[in-house]
Design a protein around this motif. Structure first.
Motif, mmCIF file in Angstrom:
data_model
loop_
_atom_site.group_PDB
_atom_site.id
_atom_site.type_symbol
_atom_site.label_atom_id
_atom_site.label_comp_id
_atom_site.label_asym_id
_atom_site.label_seq_id
_atom_site.Cartn_x
_atom_site.Cartn_y
_atom_site.Cartn_z
ATOM 1 N N ASP A 69 13.172 3.728 4.147
ATOM 2 C CA ASP A 69 14.092 2.747 3.254
ATOM 3 C C ASP A 69 14.254 1.605 4.081
ATOM 4 O OD1 ASP A 69 16.124 3.529 4.969
ATOM 5 O OD2 ASP A 69 16.990 4.522 3.531
ATOM 6 N N GLU A 70 15.103 0.771 3.669
ATOM 7 C CA GLU A 70 15.191 -0.474 4.269
ATOM 8 C C GLU A 70 16.170 -0.442 5.679
ATOM 9 O OE1 GLU A 70 17.573 0.411 1.059
ATOM 10 O OE2 GLU A 70 15.597 -0.415 0.960
ATOM 11 N N ASP A 71 16.626 0.787 5.909
ATOM 12 C CA ASP A 71 17.485 1.134 7.216
ATOM 13 C C ASP A 71 16.661 2.048 7.957
ATOM 14 O OD1 ASP A 71 19.795 -0.121 6.258
ATOM 15 O OD2 ASP A 71 20.577 1.685 5.134
ATOM 16 N N ASN A 72 15.406 2.200 7.740
ATOM 17 C CA ASN A 72 14.311 3.057 8.501
ATOM 18 C C ASN A 72 14.750 4.369 8.283
ATOM 19 O OD1 ASN A 72 12.564 1.119 9.240
ATOM 20 N ND2 ASN A 72 13.686 0.445 11.080
ATOM 21 N N ALA A 73 15.581 5.076 7.369
ATOM 22 C CA ALA A 73 15.618 6.307 7.263
ATOM 23 C C ALA A 73 14.657 6.708 6.349
ATOM 24 C CB ALA A 73 17.003 6.419 6.405
ATOM 25 N N PRO A 74 14.153 8.036 6.394
ATOM 26 C CA PRO A 74 13.164 8.753 5.981
ATOM 27 C C PRO A 74 13.393 8.928 4.385
ATOM 28 C CG PRO A 74 13.800 10.259 7.586
ATOM 29 C CD PRO A 74 14.725 8.940 7.679
ATOM 30 N N GLN A 75 12.742 8.781 3.384
ATOM 31 C CA GLN A 75 13.042 9.220 1.935
ATOM 32 C C GLN A 75 11.695 9.868 1.371
ATOM 33 O OE1 GLN A 75 15.773 8.042 0.258
ATOM 34 N NE2 GLN A 75 16.251 7.601 2.473
ATOM 35 N N GLU A 87 12.607 17.185 13.632
ATOM 36 C CA GLU A 87 13.806 16.656 14.715
ATOM 37 C C GLU A 87 14.975 16.228 14.093
ATOM 38 O OE1 GLU A 87 12.144 14.110 17.444
ATOM 39 O OE2 GLU A 87 10.341 15.654 17.843
ATOM 40 N N LEU A 88 14.922 15.609 12.909
ATOM 41 C CA LEU A 88 16.168 14.921 12.074
ATOM 42 C C LEU A 88 16.862 16.207 11.416
ATOM 43 C CD1 LEU A 88 14.806 11.816 10.722
ATOM 44 C CD2 LEU A 88 16.356 12.036 12.581
ATOM 45 N N TYR A 89 16.356 17.102 10.805
ATOM 46 C CA TYR A 89 17.105 17.919 9.856
ATOM 47 C C TYR A 89 16.296 19.384 10.147
ATOM 48 C CZ TYR A 89 16.927 13.568 7.403
ATOM 49 O OH TYR A 89 17.091 12.055 6.940
ATOM 50 N N GLY A 90 15.807 19.690 11.054
ATOM 51 C CA GLY A 90 15.362 21.089 11.321
ATOM 52 C C GLY A 90 14.498 21.631 10.151
ATOM 53 N N ASN A 91 14.177 22.956 10.139
ATOM 54 C CA ASN A 91 13.015 23.438 9.193
ATOM 55 C C ASN A 91 13.747 23.802 7.811
ATOM 56 O OD1 ASN A 91 10.963 23.771 11.057
ATOM 57 N ND2 ASN A 91 11.683 25.872 11.698
ATOM 58 N N LYS A 92 15.231 23.534 7.513
ATOM 59 C CA LYS A 92 15.752 23.923 6.118
ATOM 60 C C LYS A 92 16.144 22.596 5.820
ATOM 61 C CE LYS A 92 15.136 28.337 6.216
ATOM 62 N NZ LYS A 92 14.231 29.007 5.507
ATOM 63 N N LEU A 93 15.773 22.136 4.524
ATOM 64 C CA LEU A 93 16.211 20.832 3.740
ATOM 65 C C LEU A 93 16.985 21.469 2.279
ATOM 66 C CD1 LEU A 93 12.766 19.068 4.033
ATOM 67 C CD2 LEU A 93 14.941 18.694 5.486
ATOM 68 N N ALA A 113 0.907 -1.241 0.073
ATOM 69 C CA ALA A 113 -0.216 0.023 -0.094
ATOM 70 C C ALA A 113 0.759 1.388 0.033
ATOM 71 C CB ALA A 113 -0.829 -0.101 1.073
ATOM 72 N N GLY A 114 2.423 1.164 -0.048
ATOM 73 C CA GLY A 114 3.036 2.399 -0.136
ATOM 74 C C GLY A 114 3.500 2.704 1.230
ATOM 75 N N LYS A 115 2.984 1.917 2.351
ATOM 76 C CA LYS A 115 3.162 2.423 3.674
ATOM 77 C C LYS A 115 4.332 1.498 4.243
ATOM 78 C CE LYS A 115 -1.721 2.794 4.534
ATOM 79 N NZ LYS A 115 -2.839 2.155 5.257
ATOM 80 N N THR A 116 5.047 1.926 5.351
ATOM 81 C CA THR A 116 5.846 1.297 5.707
ATOM 82 C C THR A 116 5.811 0.674 7.011
ATOM 83 O OG1 THR A 116 6.598 3.317 6.896
ATOM 84 C CG2 THR A 116 7.539 3.038 4.691
ATOM 85 N N GLY A 117 6.615 -0.419 7.501
ATOM 86 C CA GLY A 117 6.331 -1.077 8.639
ATOM 87 C C GLY A 117 6.774 -0.107 9.782
ATOM 88 N N GLY A 118 7.673 0.932 10.018
ATOM 89 C CA GLY A 118 8.126 1.590 11.094
ATOM 90 C C GLY A 118 7.248 2.856 11.130
ATOM 91 N N GLU A 119 7.647 3.506 12.365
ATOM 92 C CA GLU A 119 6.785 4.963 12.645
ATOM 93 C C GLU A 119 7.673 5.999 11.836
ATOM 94 O OE1 GLU A 119 5.854 7.688 16.091
ATOM 95 O OE2 GLU A 119 5.489 5.654 16.561
ATOM 96 N N ILE A 120 7.348 6.676 11.042
ATOM 97 C CA ILE A 120 7.940 7.876 10.516
ATOM 98 C C ILE A 120 8.340 8.764 11.517
ATOM 99 C CG2 ILE A 120 7.903 9.783 8.880
ATOM 100 C CD1 ILE A 120 7.511 6.776 7.437
#
Length: 103
Positions: free
Chosen positions: A69-75, A16-22, A4-11
């Motif tokens: 992704d497979e390492d539970n890093a957000p994509q 918190e990871l990157y701040g407001n600027k990407l 379904a395009g969902k992932t098994g882990g919590e996003i």
């Protein structure tokens, strides 16, 4: 990622990871600075609402689906479906006008 395009882990929180600027690299290889406006869940999926400086001037936003992704890093993934994009856009609008009457 499941069917379904969902992932098994919590996003995780992108803020918190990157701040407001990407800084994201486009298909052409160019790097573009974006501001993270919001992260929200709609229909069991997580989305990032972002905006470049040019889009801010034009009053536009970009919506990207967040998956792990497979390492539970957000994509971040493009949202190709118009109905999906509109649903998230409406949810973002509702968030902006929360506690107020819409114009």
């Amino acid at each position: 990622m499941n069917e379904a395009g969902k992932t098994g882990g919590e996003i995780p929180s992108l803020k918190e990871l990157y701040g407001n600027k990407l800084e994201l690299t486009g298909e052409d290889g160019a790097s573009v600075a974006w501001t993270l406006l919001a992260q929200l869940d709609v229909g069991g999926r997580s989305y990032a609402v972002i905006q470049s400086e040019q889009m801010r001037k034009d009053g536009d936003i970009e919506i990207l689906r967040i998956a792990l992704d497979e390492d539970n890093a957000p994509q971040l993934e493009s949202v190709e479906d118009d109905e999906e994009w509109e649903s998230v856009s409406e949810a973002y609008d509702d968030l902006q006008f929360e506690g107020e009457e819409r114009p």
